[in-house]
Design a protein around this motif. Sequence first.
Motif, mmCIF file in Angstrom:
data_model
loop_
_atom_site.group_PDB
_atom_site.id
_atom_site.type_symbol
_atom_site.label_atom_id
_atom_site.label_comp_id
_atom_site.label_asym_id
_atom_site.label_seq_id
_atom_site.Cartn_x
_atom_site.Cartn_y
_atom_site.Cartn_z
ATOM 1 N N PRO A 212 28.579 -29.226 16.469
ATOM 2 C CA PRO A 212 27.776 -29.878 15.011
ATOM 3 C C PRO A 212 28.005 -28.695 13.915
ATOM 4 N N ALA A 213 27.748 -27.379 14.570
ATOM 5 C CA ALA A 213 27.945 -26.225 13.584
ATOM 6 C C ALA A 213 29.314 -26.199 12.985
ATOM 7 N N ALA A 214 30.263 -26.332 13.829
ATOM 8 C CA ALA A 214 31.624 -26.249 13.483
ATOM 9 C C ALA A 214 31.984 -27.559 12.578
ATOM 10 N N LEU A 215 31.331 -28.634 12.739
ATOM 11 C CA LEU A 215 31.454 -29.729 11.650
ATOM 12 C C LEU A 215 31.223 -29.209 10.195
ATOM 13 N N LEU A 216 29.877 -28.524 10.251
ATOM 14 C CA LEU A 216 29.165 -28.350 8.944
ATOM 15 C C LEU A 216 30.080 -27.327 8.225
ATOM 16 N N ASP A 217 30.764 -26.494 9.146
ATOM 17 C CA ASP A 217 31.554 -25.392 8.594
ATOM 18 C C ASP A 217 32.802 -26.173 7.963
ATOM 19 N N ALA A 218 33.404 -26.951 8.629
ATOM 20 C CA ALA A 218 34.484 -27.681 8.248
ATOM 21 C C ALA A 218 34.324 -28.431 6.870
#
Length: 500
Positions: free
Chosen positions: A62-68
Amino acid sequence: MSVAAEIAELWSAGTPVVYLVTPEEDRAVAACEAAAAAFDARTGVWSSQRGLEPQAPGARDPAALLDALAKASAPFLAVALDFHLALEAPAVARRLRDLVPRLTAEGRCLAIVAPRVAIPDGLQGDVAVVRLPLPDDAELSALLEVVHAGLTHGAAPSPLSAEVRHRALVAARGLSEVQARRAFTRALRRDAVLGPDAIAAIAAEKKRLLAADLGLELVEAPDRPEDLGGLATFKAWMEERALAFDPDASRFGLPPPRGVLLVGVQGCGKSLAAKAAAARLGVPILRLDLPRVLGARAGAEEGLARALEAAEALAPVALWVDEIEKGFAGSAPGEGGDPRAARVLGAFSTWLQERRGPVFVVATANDVSRLPPELLRRGRFDELFFVDLPDLEARREILELHLRRRGRDPGAVDVPSIAELCPDYSGAELEQVVIGALHRAYAQGRELETADLRRIAQDVVPLFKTYEEQIKGLREWSRGRARVAGRPGAVVDLFRRAQG
């Protein structure tokens, strides 16, 4: 306004997070893609298994999604499936809160697709909740075309007549897209031209799916008002209200009747009255299983919203809510103040007040002490009726009805004397008198006689003997609060008899 247009409008107004409440992920994703097309924007769909496709398939966290999302070229719409589960982690919720100002300023948006609402504290003001409605007739028609063409295996499908198409769409109203696809497929495999058997298959599939998924049961309602013994005032009221369902009524300025709340003694015909009301209106009747819909699960509010939405999609329809006080147990502060129950009660009360379309609600209750006061406010229901034990005339009607239903001529026995012998019997107990007498006559190898009815009537111990104080309390409560469903003056007669 379509869901796609609503998403586009919210996005263009600077809404950073749109929360789509639906179990239909494919329809939600299609709506988001249509909204992005209005801006000539790109979209990506995220799940914990596939990452953000096609932009960052490796961003499964989920954190990687927000970064993307923060790095994507604007305008961009990220559609996150089941992201409400990820937001349960404080770190993920905090990361999204920090990202919100950038999303608003730079034209990016996060669309969360989930079957229920679960928004962390601190994000409510930045999230717009949109409930994906059930497919309308146009969407169902397009789906029927797709399913019909797909089952022909390349051959040109034989066209469906307008009448057949209409019957199929009416039968499928209230189903989700996935459910309707399943029902159409089953029906078309049974009959490629959708004859009566195929339409019946759609209706049967809908009945099964509504009961399994939404706690709604399509009830067979053969009972007519004339098949209901007693309750003269209620039947006269229903005759008047039924006229408001006529097409000319709206032109006259009459709104569709909203519904009725029936409270009173157990076994005195409240459930039969609900079915008879639907029959008089000439509409199908849906039974809403409130305890099952609400249950103890986290998605109670969404479950109720989906059930009520399905009822509206099936309109005109009668919605029968049996023993409504049990469904909302615990909603009052004196009952423990369950906040979830209070929220659900609030949502249901608001729907009763503001619902659109001809959904006639028939609610029944046995224990008035547990009825939330919100349900008794004017505007929720058109009328509140008190259903008491039947008086002498009503007992005679009920006995005659049950004799006729079982192929017996009421004139062949002394019904008036049996009615006088049962002063405190409920309608259900009078039915048992008839059934018990028939058992006795059959066991002795002869036809029914008055003596059989008299013997069983003397043996039955009515509910009134056990719950006399509670029933008298109900009668006292009803005075000045509810209309009497039975013969005018019947309750006064009962009070006089009790005092004598």
